[in-house]
Design a protein around this motif. Structure first.
Motif, PDB file in Angstrom:
ATOM      1  N   LEU A 260      64.064  36.896  80.922  1.00  0.00           N
ATOM      2  CA  LEU A 260      63.952  35.454  80.766  1.00  0.00           C
ATOM      3  C   LEU A 260      62.699  35.077  79.984  1.00  0.00           C
ATOM      4  O   LEU A 260      62.749  34.201  79.092  1.00  0.00           O
ATOM      5  N   CYS A 261      61.571  35.706  80.289  1.00  0.00           N
ATOM      6  CA  CYS A 261      60.332  35.407  79.553  1.00  0.00           C
ATOM      7  C   CYS A 261      60.481  35.761  78.078  1.00  0.00           C
ATOM      8  O   CYS A 261      59.970  35.041  77.208  1.00  0.00           O
ATOM      9  N   ARG A 262      61.186  36.835  77.789  1.00  0.00           N
ATOM     10  CA  ARG A 262      61.409  37.218  76.397  1.00  0.00           C
ATOM     11  C   ARG A 262      62.272  36.164  75.685  1.00  0.00           C
ATOM     12  O   ARG A 262      62.032  35.857  74.503  1.00  0.00           O
ATOM     13  N   LEU A 263      63.268  35.615  76.379  1.00  0.00           N
ATOM     14  CA  LEU A 263      64.117  34.588  75.763  1.00  0.00           C
ATOM     15  C   LEU A 263      63.365  33.273  75.596  1.00  0.00           C
ATOM     16  O   LEU A 263      63.524  32.582  74.578  1.00  0.00           O
ATOM     17  N   LEU A 264      62.554  32.892  76.590  1.00  0.00           N
ATOM     18  CA  LEU A 264      61.802  31.642  76.484  1.00  0.00           C
ATOM     19  C   LEU A 264      60.730  31.705  75.403  1.00  0.00           C
ATOM     20  O   LEU A 264      60.241  30.666  74.949  1.00  0.00           O
ATOM     21  N   ASP A 265      60.356  32.899  74.985  1.00  0.00           N
ATOM     22  CA  ASP A 265      59.357  33.057  73.927  1.00  0.00           C
ATOM     23  C   ASP A 265      59.972  32.973  72.531  1.00  0.00           C
ATOM     24  O   ASP A 265      59.242  32.990  71.534  1.00  0.00           O
ATOM     25  N   GLU A 266      61.311  32.894  72.436  1.00  0.00           N
ATOM     26  CA  GLU A 266      61.966  32.823  71.131  1.00  0.00           C
ATOM     27  C   GLU A 266      61.790  31.438  70.513  1.00  0.00           C
ATOM     28  O   GLU A 266      61.625  30.430  71.210  1.00  0.00           O
ATOM     29  N   ASP A 267      61.846  31.407  69.181  1.00  0.00           N
ATOM     30  CA  ASP A 267      61.775  30.140  68.454  1.00  0.00           C
ATOM     31  C   ASP A 267      63.081  29.371  68.628  1.00  0.00           C
ATOM     32  O   ASP A 267      64.172  29.959  68.612  1.00  0.00           O
ATOM     33  N   GLY A 268      62.972  28.052  68.761  1.00  0.00           N
ATOM     34  CA  GLY A 268      64.152  27.203  68.880  1.00  0.00           C
ATOM     35  C   GLY A 268      64.687  27.031  70.277  1.00  0.00           C
ATOM     36  O   GLY A 268      65.700  26.348  70.463  1.00  0.00           O
ATOM     37  N   ILE A 269      64.057  27.666  71.279  1.00  0.00           N
ATOM     38  CA  ILE A 269      64.526  27.504  72.660  1.00  0.00           C
ATOM     39  C   ILE A 269      64.140  26.124  73.198  1.00  0.00           C
ATOM     40  O   ILE A 269      64.879  25.513  73.963  1.00  0.00           O
ATOM     41  N   PHE A 270      62.973  25.619  72.800  1.00  0.00           N
ATOM     42  CA  PHE A 270      62.493  24.312  73.255  1.00  0.00           C
ATOM     43  C   PHE A 270      62.542  23.311  72.107  1.00  0.00           C
ATOM     44  O   PHE A 270      62.335  23.666  70.937  1.00  0.00           O
ATOM     45  N   THR A 271      62.825  22.060  72.449  1.00  0.00           N
ATOM     46  CA  THR A 271      62.746  20.968  71.483  1.00  0.00           C
ATOM     47  C   THR A 271      61.280  20.591  71.291  1.00  0.00           C
ATOM     48  O   THR A 271      60.418  20.997  72.084  1.00  0.00           O
ATOM     49  N   PRO A 272      60.958  19.807  70.242  1.00  0.00           N
ATOM     50  CA  PRO A 272      59.565  19.373  70.080  1.00  0.00           C
ATOM     51  C   PRO A 272      59.027  18.595  71.273  1.00  0.00           C
ATOM     52  O   PRO A 272      57.818  18.565  71.506  1.00  0.00           O
ATOM     53  N   GLU A 273      59.927  17.959  72.068  1.00  0.00           N
ATOM     54  CA  GLU A 273      59.482  17.225  73.254  1.00  0.00           C
ATOM     55  C   GLU A 273      59.289  18.144  74.455  1.00  0.00           C
ATOM     56  O   GLU A 273      58.797  17.702  75.500  1.00  0.00           O
ATOM     57  N   GLY A 274      59.706  19.402  74.355  1.00  0.00           N
ATOM     58  CA  GLY A 274      59.518  20.342  75.454  1.00  0.00           C
ATOM     59  C   GLY A 274      60.745  20.568  76.309  1.00  0.00           C
ATOM     60  O   GLY A 274      60.655  21.276  77.315  1.00  0.00           O
ATOM     61  N   ASP A 275      61.893  19.994  75.935  1.00  0.00           N
ATOM     62  CA  ASP A 275      63.127  20.212  76.689  1.00  0.00           C
ATOM     63  C   ASP A 275      63.804  21.501  76.229  1.00  0.00           C
ATOM     64  O   ASP A 275      63.683  21.917  75.070  1.00  0.00           O
TER      65      ASP A 275
END
Length: 504
Positions: A260-275
């Protein structure tokens, strides 16, 4: 209390106590008479000490203090021995349902604090209806002492009332027969104030290896500090909706904390607002899941080959493999290529007892194609179909090739049949033979319904060509007279003249 390292539980760590009840005289008697024989006097003293951290007339949380206070009050040395002893006592209280311990990670200090949530003792009725607690108490004090203790805690009904329960009638008055509430006026200020001062609390999360989901502390501990998404992950601490979404994806694709930490570190997982981009997270998790599944299948195939080699070596060394007989009702026909090599008895014994690798060699004059070996290796090692069932499957496929020249054997076709066998729980030679016989009957009925062709109606009525009557010779003389012939010629001339006039 599960503790992997004693350095995570010391006298310097902070703690607080939570309870939402008060002890009555009956509760105190249950603690001294029933719980104390099971867990010991020191554990009950620890329970009473934690209870007194909050005033008797209040419920809720105590002040946050260092655990040094617990060690000094209980007379324990703040050493490794004292920590182990305190962990043992809290574990006893947790086992009998008097305590729940939670560990809270504090990112500001990069350390833990502990919350001790006290549970009220069970009432005598609840306690003696709980089988494992009653059996534990019996093992500690004996069967007759348990019966005597139960009689002491229970006041019997008067003798003159015994046996009259069948005539009991409930004549109590319900709430709304006496009181009437003004429900037409909604007091929003009161509801808001009650919400703000409510004692609701976030339930504790279990450890990731044992619970159904991951909590924020487990994620932030393993997430890289220099990551560009670090500040987005830190916002998840109080965003329970996003954490629920993450745990849904974790449970769906069986992800570990590291994955999960590896996936959350990928680009594009979060929007600019943090969602969290849920679709992108699921896409990446699905790719990881499929890659992991493929690697697992490769490992299983490799380990299966090693096991098969060892088994062959053991069989060649000494012990002969036991042959299994085949009943006549489960015999299958010998394929064309085996007609001159063996009879029906020998062929069925070979299907029942030979490994599929040797059976494949008998169908090919040279070496077996690698793609066929790979297909049946996956069915053997990944699908876990028994060897005799795989042999019957090979026989079925070869029979299809001999009867239908247009049939092709590919991976998807073979795996579809194997998966269908798994769904129907075909796990023995007899069930496999019955399965292929049923399939042959179904194909025969379909071929008869379509006239032997390959056209499919898919449940709709097939529109057939209408039958055209054929003129038959009945032997009568149907010659035309001269007068009829002249009239026919005149009629034809008139038609030709009308066409010319219409064209002009």
């Amino acid at each position: 209390m599960r503790m992997k390292s004693l350095l995570h539980y010391t006298e310097n760590h902070r703690y607080c106590v939570y309870r939402d009840f008060c002890l009555s005289n009956l509760d105190n008697r249950m603690l001294s008479n029933t719980y104390q024989p099971m867990v010991g006097a020191f554990a009950i003293s620890l329970y009473q000490l934690l209870f007194q951290q909050i005033p008797n007339e209040k419920i809720g949380y105590s002040h946050t203090e260092q655990q040094r206070r617990l060690f000094l009050t209980l007379g324990l040395e703040p050493s490794e021995t004292g920590r182990k002893f305190l962990i043992e006592q809290t574990s006893k209280l947790e086992a009998v349902g008097l305590l729940q311990t939670s560990r809270i990670y504090v990112p500001e200090n990069d350390d833990y604090m502990y919350e001790y949530e006290l549970q009220a003792p069970l009432t005598p009725t609840e306690f003696f209806n709980t089988q494992h607690l009653t059996l534990l108490l019996r093992d500690k004090i004996g069967k007759f002492a348990v019966l005597s203790l139960r009689e002491e805690l229970w006041a019997k009904e008067p003798d003159e009332w015994s046996g009259t329960s069948r005539n009991k009638e409930n004549i109590s008055v319900p709430f709304y027969d006496i009181f009437e509430l003004n429900t037409h006026v909604i007091d929003y200020e009161l509801e808001q104030a009650l919400t703000e001062v409510s004692t609701t609390r976030q339930p504790g999360m279990q450890l990731g290896e044992e619970g159904d989901g991951l909590n924020y502390a487990e994620i932030i501990l393993r997430f890289p500090r220099g990551s560009a998404n670090r500040h987005f992950v830190e916002k998840l601490r109080f965003n329970f909706e996003q954490m629920g979404t993450i745990n849904y994806v974790v449970n769906k694709y069986d992800l570990s904390v590291q994955d999960l930490c590896r996936l959350l570190d990928e680009d594009g997982i979060f929007t600019p607002e943090g969602d969290i981009q849920v679709d992108e997270l699921q896409h990446q998790a699905n790719l990881h899941f499929r890659q992991g599944k493929k690697r697992q299948e490769q490992r299983e195939v490799l380990s299966g080959k090693i096991v098969a080699i060892r088994q062959n070596e053991e069989n060649s060394d000494g012990a002969l493999q036991l042959e299994h007989a085949v009943q006549m009702e489960y015999y299958v026909e010998v394929p064309i290529q085996f007609k001159t090599k063996c009879d029906i008895h020998q062929y069925n014994m070979m299907l029942r007892n030979e490994p599929y690798t040797k059976l494949l060699k008998t169908f090919f004059p040279g070496s077996v194609p690698d793609n066929l070996i790979d297909i049946f290796e996956k069915i053997d090692l990944s699908y876990k179909l028994p060897g005799e069932v795989i042999n019957v499957l090979i026989h079925y496929l070869m029979s299809l090739l001999s009867t239908n020249g247009d049939q092709r054997i590919n991976r998807n076709f073979v795996e579809a049949i194997a998966s269908n066998m798994l769904l129907k729980q075909v796990n023995s030679y007899e069930k496999a033979v019955q399965y292929i016989k049923d399939q042959s009957k179904v194909k025969g009925k379909q071929a008869a319904a379509t006239g032997g062709g390959r056209a499919r109606s898919y449940g709709k009525p097939v529109k057939m060509k209408p039958e055209i009557p054929i003129v038959q010779d009945n032997g009568e003389d149907n010659t035309v007279s001269e007068e009829d012939f002249e009239q026919m010629m005149k009629f034809a001339a008139e038609i030709q003249a009308n066409k010319k006039k219409g064209g002009a």
